[in-house]
Motif scaffolding. Structure first.
Motif, PDB file in Angstrom:
ATOM      1  N   ALA A 157     -11.764   9.251 -13.038  1.00 37.28           N
ATOM      2  CA  ALA A 157     -12.671  10.398 -12.911  1.00 37.28           C
ATOM      3  C   ALA A 157     -13.107  10.652 -11.476  1.00 37.28           C
ATOM      4  O   ALA A 157     -13.563  11.760 -11.147  1.00 37.28           O
ATOM      5  CB  ALA A 157     -13.902  10.175 -13.793  1.00 37.28           C
ATOM      6  N   ASN A 158     -12.956   9.666 -10.594  1.00 40.28           N
ATOM      7  CA  ASN A 158     -13.346   9.818  -9.201  1.00 40.28           C
ATOM      8  C   ASN A 158     -12.194  10.227  -8.294  1.00 40.28           C
ATOM      9  O   ASN A 158     -12.352  10.261  -7.074  1.00 40.28           O
ATOM     10  CB  ASN A 158     -13.964   8.511  -8.695  1.00 40.28           C
ATOM     11  CG  ASN A 158     -15.265   8.184  -9.411  1.00 40.28           C
ATOM     12  OD1 ASN A 158     -16.116   9.052  -9.553  1.00 40.28           O
ATOM     13  ND2 ASN A 158     -15.398   6.946  -9.870  1.00 40.28           N
ATOM     14  N   GLY A 159     -11.045  10.523  -8.892  1.00 35.40           N
ATOM     15  CA  GLY A 159      -9.919  10.986  -8.097  1.00 35.40           C
ATOM     16  C   GLY A 159      -8.778   9.996  -8.018  1.00 35.40           C
ATOM     17  O   GLY A 159      -8.617   9.130  -8.888  1.00 35.40           O
ATOM     18  N   ALA A 160      -7.957  10.130  -6.976  1.00 40.77           N
ATOM     19  CA  ALA A 160      -6.756   9.319  -6.799  1.00 40.77           C
ATOM     20  C   ALA A 160      -6.968   8.307  -5.682  1.00 40.77           C
ATOM     21  O   ALA A 160      -7.405   8.659  -4.583  1.00 40.77           O
ATOM     22  CB  ALA A 160      -5.563  10.215  -6.471  1.00 40.77           C
ATOM     23  N   HIS A 161      -6.625   7.060  -5.963  1.00 41.77           N
ATOM     24  CA  HIS A 161      -6.874   5.974  -5.025  1.00 41.77           C
ATOM     25  C   HIS A 161      -5.547   5.289  -4.707  1.00 41.77           C
ATOM     26  O   HIS A 161      -4.939   4.669  -5.600  1.00 41.77           O
ATOM     27  CB  HIS A 161      -7.849   4.962  -5.631  1.00 41.77           C
ATOM     28  CG  HIS A 161      -9.010   5.610  -6.341  1.00 41.77           C
ATOM     29  ND1 HIS A 161     -10.073   6.165  -5.661  1.00 41.77           N
ATOM     30  CD2 HIS A 161      -9.244   5.840  -7.667  1.00 41.77           C
ATOM     31  CE1 HIS A 161     -10.926   6.684  -6.534  1.00 41.77           C
ATOM     32  NE2 HIS A 161     -10.441   6.504  -7.752  1.00 41.77           N
ATOM     33  N   PRO A 162      -5.047   5.396  -3.464  1.00 38.73           N
ATOM     34  CA  PRO A 162      -3.753   4.790  -3.133  1.00 38.73           C
ATOM     35  C   PRO A 162      -3.790   3.278  -3.268  1.00 38.73           C
ATOM     36  O   PRO A 162      -4.784   2.643  -2.908  1.00 38.73           O
ATOM     37  CB  PRO A 162      -3.526   5.218  -1.679  1.00 38.73           C
ATOM     38  CG  PRO A 162      -4.891   5.509  -1.136  1.00 38.73           C
ATOM     39  CD  PRO A 162      -5.690   6.032  -2.303  1.00 38.73           C
ATOM     40  N   VAL A 163      -2.710   2.718  -3.798  1.00 38.87           N
ATOM     41  CA  VAL A 163      -2.642   1.267  -3.964  1.00 38.87           C
ATOM     42  C   VAL A 163      -2.115   0.634  -2.682  1.00 38.87           C
ATOM     43  O   VAL A 163      -1.487   1.296  -1.846  1.00 38.87           O
ATOM     44  CB  VAL A 163      -1.737   0.874  -5.149  1.00 38.87           C
ATOM     45  CG1 VAL A 163      -2.215   1.516  -6.435  1.00 38.87           C
ATOM     46  CG2 VAL A 163      -0.288   1.258  -4.884  1.00 38.87           C
ATOM     47  N   THR A 164      -2.362  -0.642  -2.529  1.00 41.21           N
ATOM     48  CA  THR A 164      -1.841  -1.383  -1.384  1.00 41.21           C
ATOM     49  C   THR A 164      -0.334  -1.540  -1.524  1.00 41.21           C
ATOM     50  O   THR A 164       0.166  -1.876  -2.596  1.00 41.21           O
ATOM     51  CB  THR A 164      -2.505  -2.766  -1.306  1.00 41.21           C
ATOM     52  OG1 THR A 164      -3.923  -2.595  -1.182  1.00 41.21           O
ATOM     53  CG2 THR A 164      -1.986  -3.551  -0.119  1.00 41.21           C
ATOM     54  N   VAL A 165       0.386  -1.261  -0.447  1.00 44.69           N
ATOM     55  CA  VAL A 165       1.843  -1.402  -0.470  1.00 44.69           C
ATOM     56  C   VAL A 165       2.287  -2.253   0.706  1.00 44.69           C
ATOM     57  O   VAL A 165       1.583  -2.371   1.713  1.00 44.69           O
ATOM     58  CB  VAL A 165       2.546  -0.026  -0.405  1.00 44.69           C
ATOM     59  CG1 VAL A 165       2.220   0.806  -1.633  1.00 44.69           C
ATOM     60  CG2 VAL A 165       2.187   0.721   0.866  1.00 44.69           C
ATOM     61  N   ASP A 166       3.473  -2.854   0.580  1.00 49.96           N
ATOM     62  CA  ASP A 166       4.041  -3.622   1.685  1.00 49.96           C
ATOM     63  C   ASP A 166       4.479  -2.676   2.799  1.00 49.96           C
ATOM     64  O   ASP A 166       4.804  -1.512   2.552  1.00 49.96           O
ATOM     65  CB  ASP A 166       5.255  -4.423   1.198  1.00 49.96           C
ATOM     66  CG  ASP A 166       4.861  -5.540   0.234  1.00 49.96           C
ATOM     67  OD1 ASP A 166       3.708  -6.024   0.331  1.00 49.96           O
ATOM     68  OD2 ASP A 166       5.693  -5.911  -0.620  1.00 49.96           O
ATOM     69  N   PRO A 167       4.503  -3.159   4.035  1.00 46.97           N
ATOM     70  CA  PRO A 167       4.951  -2.306   5.149  1.00 46.97           C
ATOM     71  C   PRO A 167       6.387  -1.832   4.943  1.00 46.97           C
ATOM     72  O   PRO A 167       7.198  -2.502   4.291  1.00 46.97           O
ATOM     73  CB  PRO A 167       4.843  -3.232   6.364  1.00 46.97           C
ATOM     74  CG  PRO A 167       3.902  -4.320   5.961  1.00 46.97           C
ATOM     75  CD  PRO A 167       4.095  -4.511   4.488  1.00 46.97           C
TER      76      PRO A 167
END
Length: 445
Positions: free
Chosen positions: A370-380
């Motif tokens: 409900a608070n929007g889109a949150h990018p996940v942690t990704v490898d470089p």
């Protein structure tokens, strides 16, 4: 709930409405407002939607307007799907670039820069109006170049604008399918910019299945990207690139194919859609049937020149059904109803990719609530991919600076810095050529 679609006279609007017709849950969209500058196109699409909704008792109400402020006022969600300059503009983008021997695709290279330069000022005006007239609305941006336009709008709307694209979804679906996995149960490790990303892994029940695909040449060559890029190149990369990276990895062949084509993609769509809208001028024409026939032809010819260059053959039937509307509706439901999900989206970087600043819009898996889109942690990213991402993001920033300042010199710099433009002199001629054919670029001085 009120949904406003900007570019509401556009050909693909029935795909969105079709997805809405399948939603009968509480909190669904009950009113769709179509906004477009062309009343005839609005009338045509409204007819298609009316036939599409026949027999659906709770179909969302549809209204149409050419007044942007009226369309935005009170909206809960805004889908931005505009095309500044229309398909004639896209055809000109292709033609001017190809005359200089560089790629004219609508989102990649010179064509994408030209499209961005004339779209960003319009998108920024829309963002400011949304902030004023519908400050609680969420904007879902379909407008290409999607990452660039989303970043321009985010400077006024923050994280309340989210960009979408169906390319990563389709890619993940194809990989899962050849591996015998359910796409809904797979985690797709995808990262990059819009139309410039790579799948580095596909995990099912915690296990990465991508190495199995890369180790099996028959399996790897059995789906679209395997045919398009070739098994050996995919194994060298150790990843599966977004189809649009074909323009980078096989640029010379792509440019030659486009130059030799009877019509560019933009010219083909311009003529095809002109026929569609002209036919809709006949009140007795079966609107839904005509639209379906036109859509099938459009999807079957997608990236035809690239597939011909690679000897990839015809598109698989499963890839002809579109998909961006499903991403948009899943995103909207997740926010409106707190139906938490994971989607690959265009959002502000925050701290996801350390090589880019926090405000740079990237394309990565996001957790949506409900608070929007949150990018996940990704490898470089590996160095070769990092180089491309940083170079293209630098070009996007120059496009934004040129749109903000009206500086012709900055526009030349944007073209000249792009990896697919091979000379500063070519960049200068591109700016000359584009300003000659696009009234929307008259602001560049």
């Amino acid at each position: 709930m009120k949904l406003t679609i900007l570019g509401g006279g556009g050909f693909r609007v029935p795909l969105v409405y079709g997805a809405l017709l399948q939603d009968h849950a509480e909190g669904r969209v009950t009113h769709v407002v179509l906004h477009d500058l062309d009343p005839a196109r609005l009338s045509a699409v409204t007819r298609v939607l009316a036939e599409q909704a026949a027999g659906v008792p709770d179909a969302p109400e549809v209204s149409a307007t050419t007044d942007l402020d009226e369309a935005l006022r009170g909206a809960d969600f805004v889908f931005s799907a505009i095309r500044v300059g229309g398909l004639e503009g896209r055809a000109n983008d292709e033609r001017v670039a190809l005359a200089e021997g560089v790629l004219g695709q609508e989102t990649v290279g010179a064509g994408g820069i030209a499209y961005g330069l004339r779209t960003v000022p319009v998108a920024v005006d829309i963002a400011r109006r949304v902030a004023r007239l519908a400050p609680d609305a969420w904007v879902i941006n379909f407008t290409n170049p999607a990452g660039l336009v989303t970043e321009a709008m985010s400077r006024h709307l923050g994280d309340r604008v989210i960009g979408i694209c169906d390319s990563p979804v389709g890619l993940g679906r194809r990989i899962a399918r050849v591996l015998g996995a359910n796409p809904k149960e797979a985690w797709i490790d995808y990262v990059g910019l819009n139309h410039l990303g790579w799948v580095r892994g596909l995990r099912v029940a915690g296990r990465d299945e991508l190495p199995r695909l890369l180790a099996d040449p028959d399996l790897l060559g059995s789906f679209e990207e395997g045919k398009l890029f070739g098994v050996d190149w995919l194994r060298s990369l150790g990843a599966i690139p977004n189809e649009y990276l074909h323009y980078y990895y096989f640029n010379r062949e792509a440019v030659r194919a486009y130059q030799q084509a009877e019509k560019t993609r933009g010219a083909f769509l311009h003529d095809q859609q002109a026929r569609f809208y002209a036919e809709m001028g006949n009140p007795d024409a079966p609107a839904w049937k005509v639209w379906e026939q036109t859509r099938a032809e459009r999807e079957a010819t997608y990236m035809a020149e690239n597939r011909e260059t690679a000897g990839a053959g015809e598109r698989d039937e499963d890839d002809l059904s579109g998909g961006y509307e499903k991403v948009a509706l899943a995103l909207m439901r997740a926010i409106a109803r707190d139906e938490r999900t994971t989607l690959i989206l265009n959002v502000r970087n925050q701290r996801t990719l350390s090589v880019l600043d926090t405000d740079a819009v990237i394309e990565v898996p996001c957790l949506v609530d409900a608070n929007g889109a949150h990018p996940v942690t990704v490898d470089p990213l590996p160095d070769h991919a990092t180089g491309l991402v940083c170079a293209v993001k630098a070009v996007e920033r120059e496009v934004l600076a040129a749109a903000d300042s009206g500086s012709r010199a900055t526009a030349v710099k944007a073209f000249a810095l792009h990896p697919l433009v091979d000379s500063v002199n070519v960049a200068r001629r591109l700016v000359e050529g584009y300003t000659d054919v696009h009234p929307g670029l008259a602001y560049l001085r």
